[in-house]
Design a protein around this motif. Structure first.
Motif, mmCIF file in Angstrom:
data_model
loop_
_atom_site.group_PDB
_atom_site.id
_atom_site.type_symbol
_atom_site.label_atom_id
_atom_site.label_comp_id
_atom_site.label_asym_id
_atom_site.label_seq_id
_atom_site.Cartn_x
_atom_site.Cartn_y
_atom_site.Cartn_z
ATOM 1 N N GLN A 131 -16.073 17.193 -18.621
ATOM 2 C CA GLN A 131 -14.590 17.982 -19.597
ATOM 3 C C GLN A 131 -15.169 19.053 -19.811
ATOM 4 O O GLN A 131 -15.439 19.821 -20.603
ATOM 5 C CB GLN A 131 -14.231 17.224 -20.678
ATOM 6 C CG GLN A 131 -12.896 17.375 -20.822
ATOM 7 C CD GLN A 131 -11.993 16.100 -21.374
ATOM 8 O OE1 GLN A 131 -11.701 14.700 -21.648
ATOM 9 N NE2 GLN A 131 -10.640 16.425 -22.056
ATOM 10 N N LEU A 132 -13.552 20.068 -19.691
ATOM 11 C CA LEU A 132 -13.521 21.263 -20.364
ATOM 12 C C LEU A 132 -13.522 21.101 -22.398
ATOM 13 O O LEU A 132 -12.974 20.491 -23.072
ATOM 14 C CB LEU A 132 -12.643 22.420 -19.697
ATOM 15 C CG LEU A 132 -13.082 22.176 -18.050
ATOM 16 C CD1 LEU A 132 -11.334 23.457 -17.476
ATOM 17 C CD2 LEU A 132 -14.423 23.166 -17.503
ATOM 18 N N GLU A 133 -14.323 22.810 -22.467
ATOM 19 C CA GLU A 133 -13.848 23.133 -23.545
ATOM 20 C C GLU A 133 -14.123 24.464 -23.690
ATOM 21 O O GLU A 133 -14.453 25.459 -22.908
ATOM 22 C CB GLU A 133 -15.223 22.352 -24.483
ATOM 23 C CG GLU A 133 -14.806 23.236 -25.603
ATOM 24 C CD GLU A 133 -15.677 21.803 -27.008
ATOM 25 O OE1 GLU A 133 -15.452 20.643 -27.150
ATOM 26 O OE2 GLU A 133 -16.946 22.599 -26.882
ATOM 27 N N ILE A 134 -13.523 25.461 -25.082
ATOM 28 C CA ILE A 134 -13.406 26.733 -25.431
ATOM 29 C C ILE A 134 -14.682 27.044 -25.791
ATOM 30 O O ILE A 134 -15.254 26.680 -26.861
ATOM 31 C CB ILE A 134 -12.557 27.503 -25.785
ATOM 32 C CG1 ILE A 134 -10.605 26.694 -24.955
ATOM 33 C CG2 ILE A 134 -12.054 28.895 -25.596
ATOM 34 C CD1 ILE A 134 -9.911 27.507 -25.460
ATOM 35 N N ALA A 135 -15.265 27.528 -24.891
ATOM 36 C CA ALA A 135 -16.975 28.111 -26.132
ATOM 37 C C ALA A 135 -16.210 29.288 -26.572
ATOM 38 O O ALA A 135 -15.922 30.729 -26.112
ATOM 39 C CB ALA A 135 -18.462 28.925 -25.293
ATOM 40 N N VAL A 136 -16.552 29.449 -27.705
ATOM 41 C CA VAL A 136 -15.739 31.267 -28.271
ATOM 42 C C VAL A 136 -17.712 31.728 -29.506
ATOM 43 O O VAL A 136 -18.365 30.605 -29.408
ATOM 44 C CB VAL A 136 -15.471 31.208 -29.105
ATOM 45 C CG1 VAL A 136 -13.978 30.678 -28.893
ATOM 46 C CG2 VAL A 136 -15.368 30.244 -30.602
#
Length: 272
Positions: A131-136
């Motif tokens: 599943q996707l996630e936003i990397a910051v």
């Protein structure tokens, strides 16, 4: 009175015989189970030899490297070599004749490139999902909290190329949310997109949860609900012209085993 002792004498051998049969049956069953267990471990150690070449999606790098080490330990004299990259590029290499034993893709669509070219030896099997996630950037200085925040003016975002599974999934999530995003760069695999954040060349990137976890504090992850509608299935298959088919089958068996699933889920992958 005389029949009772006779009855005991005839009953005892029958019970003893039954017990003996049950014991033999249990022993045979145990032997069969042990044999099946040995087969499930993908052949005996003596049958598994040589080098296994695995082409695998970049997001599998950490978990497959660990499984490769476990495989080599279980089968002395073997070696697992990996080619990690974008699934589309790996599929193109395989269909162009690159020697490989196993292909593990990050989406059914990229696996289909190989099956359509009749380069697979059998039917691909889904072994995990991602599943996707936003990397910051650590500390999240741009206060990214939602997928929509990635469209803010001045925010620098990197995405995987649309033909790469992580890029296709990100685009699906954006389309589902009715959002338009023009990134500063399109990357050829998920690790490259993640590296852009690690080097602070961009403020954020859409990657997999497993990649955020593998980065171990070098980035922060921001979950977003739209990712639930863009989960990727990961299929694996033995290749038709595998130079070392026997050992390749053994490696696939490890990946799909309980131990393999344990390694993968601990890395953040989802069960199929």
């Amino acid at each position: 009175m005389t029949t009772r002792p006779t009855h005991r004498r005839t009953l005892q051998p029958a019970v003893g015989g039954t017990a003996l049969l049950l014991a033999l049956s249990a022993c045979s069953s145990s032997d069969d189970s042990a044999s099946a267990s040995s087969s499930a471990g993908a052949s005996s150690a003596g049958d598994v030899k040589g080098t296994v070449t695995v082409f695998a999606a970049a997001s599998l790098k950490e978990s497959f490297t660990e499984l490769g080490e476990e495989f080599e330990a279980a089968h002395p004299g073997t070696k697992v070599t990996f080619n990690f990259g974008g699934s589309d590029a790996l599929a193109a290499s395989i269909t162009s004749g690159a020697p490989a034993d196993v292909f593990a893709a990050a989406s059914p669509k990229t696996m289909q490139i190989v099956t359509d070219a009749k380069s697979a030896a059998g039917e691909p099997a889904t072994f995990v999902r991602n599943q996707l996630e936003i990397a910051v950037v650590p500390g999240n200085p741009e206060d990214v909290a939602t997928l929509k925040d990635l469209t803010k003016s001045g925010l620098k975002v990197a995405l995987c190329a649309k033909e790469v599974p992580c890029g296709a999934a990100a685009q699906k999530a954006l389309d589902g949310a009715g959002l338009r995003l023009t990134p500063v760069s399109y990357e050829q695999d998920v690790k490259s997109a993640l590296t852009k954040v690690q080097l602070k060349e961009v403020d954020a990137s859409v990657v997999y949860k497993t990649d955020v976890q593998a980065a171990a504090g070098k980035v922060e992850g921001v979950e977003f609900p739209e990712s639930a509608g863009a989960v990727n299935d990961y299929p694996i298959v033995l290749l038709k012209d595998a130079p070392n088919a026997g050992a390749a089958e053994a490696f696939i068996a490890l990946v799909r085993s309980g131990q393999g699933r344990k390694v993968l889920t601990e890395a953040g992958f989802l069960n199929p």
